[in-house]
Design a protein around this motif. Sequence first.
Motif, PDB file in Angstrom:
ATOM      1  N   LEU A  26     -23.329  -4.191 -94.178  1.00 22.87           N
ATOM      2  CA  LEU A  26     -23.976  -3.094 -93.453  1.00 22.87           C
ATOM      3  C   LEU A  26     -23.389  -2.948 -92.062  1.00 22.87           C
ATOM      4  CD1 LEU A  26     -27.777  -3.285 -94.389  1.00 22.87           C
ATOM      5  CD2 LEU A  26     -25.935  -2.001 -95.470  1.00 22.87           C
ATOM      6  N   GLU A  29     -24.462   1.898 -88.014  1.00 28.18           N
ATOM      7  CA  GLU A  29     -24.961   3.243 -88.303  1.00 28.18           C
ATOM      8  C   GLU A  29     -25.894   3.307 -89.516  1.00 28.18           C
ATOM      9  OE1 GLU A  29     -21.772   2.323 -88.147  1.00 28.18           O
ATOM     10  OE2 GLU A  29     -20.494   3.374 -89.616  1.00 28.18           O
ATOM     11  N   HIS A  30     -25.879   2.286 -90.343  1.00 33.55           N
ATOM     12  CA  HIS A  30     -26.774   2.319 -91.501  1.00 33.55           C
ATOM     13  C   HIS A  30     -28.244   2.218 -91.090  1.00 33.55           C
ATOM     14  CE1 HIS A  30     -23.068   1.079 -93.914  1.00 33.55           C
ATOM     15  NE2 HIS A  30     -23.363   2.328 -94.210  1.00 33.55           N
ATOM     16  N   CYS A  31     -28.512   1.605 -89.946  1.00 34.02           N
ATOM     17  CA  CYS A  31     -29.890   1.576 -89.437  1.00 34.02           C
ATOM     18  C   CYS A  31     -30.040   2.475 -88.208  1.00 34.02           C
ATOM     19  CB  CYS A  31     -30.308   0.162 -89.062  1.00 34.02           C
ATOM     20  SG  CYS A  31     -30.336  -0.984 -90.446  1.00 34.02           S
TER      21      CYS A  31
END
Lengths: 110, 168
Positions: A26, A29-31
């Motif tokens: 991860l 930007e995924h969170c």
Amino acid sequence: MALALNLYSLEVQKYEIKPYHKALSLKCEHCHETSEPKAGERLGDKVCLDCHKSKEFLATRLEYLGKKNPHNSIHDGTNLSCYVCHSSHKPSQNMCKDCHNTKTWMKEIQ
Amino acid sequence: MKKIFLGVILGVLLVWAGFWGVKYTGTANFCSTCHVMDFAVTSYQSDPHSGKNRSGIQAQCVSCHLPHDNIANYLLTKAKNGIRELAITATNTKTNWLEKREHRDSFVYDSGCVSCHLNLNSSSQKAKQMHEHYTSLKGSKNELKCVSCHITQGHGARLVNEIIKNKL
């Protein structure tokens, strides 16, 4: 370019993520919705639940703990914020341990 | 002529029996004849893959737990798994399912998932973002499997409950 890459990897090291998120490669930007999040930015429960479905679903997964289910406790039901216990970039804190000896019925949270 | 006719009849019968055997041994009903699989079947029955979904389409155990990239790989893996499961059951070997679950990517096959879930970009923005991530890692050393993220698919939220309840 090399300097920028070094600075980026330093940032990533500074904000180390948990092994189970790391295993999925991860990225910020995924969170955080951006590859350059602001330091100390607080995210809401929705960000977690975008992947982890719902608090009710998580409570069902731990039903075997009965009244000791931390995701559906007799104190807070399913209403706790994820961040009360779980942290992504620092050690998580099991709030149950503040009052209970959880060693016999709950594993350490990462 | 008579021999050829008998050979053809025998051949047709063998193909039919083989087809029927492969089909029957791929159903949840067959897998659940072994009590060691009770927890898996019970939890599967609470999951949309058991048919409890809008379309009513039902995935069988083999839809996910056997590869669907080609028929030879399917049959070979089926035979290997069958022999191993038979040996485990015959020797009463205990399986640590909680531990085994951690390696789910070795016994749940993406080729099964994508044979039904054809369009990975049809749902939410988040799903689209994560599926792009999955695609970008294809072929790399960090390659993901569908079950790397979809950890409860097929058996719903109650799989761990069933494992613990049955002391497996």
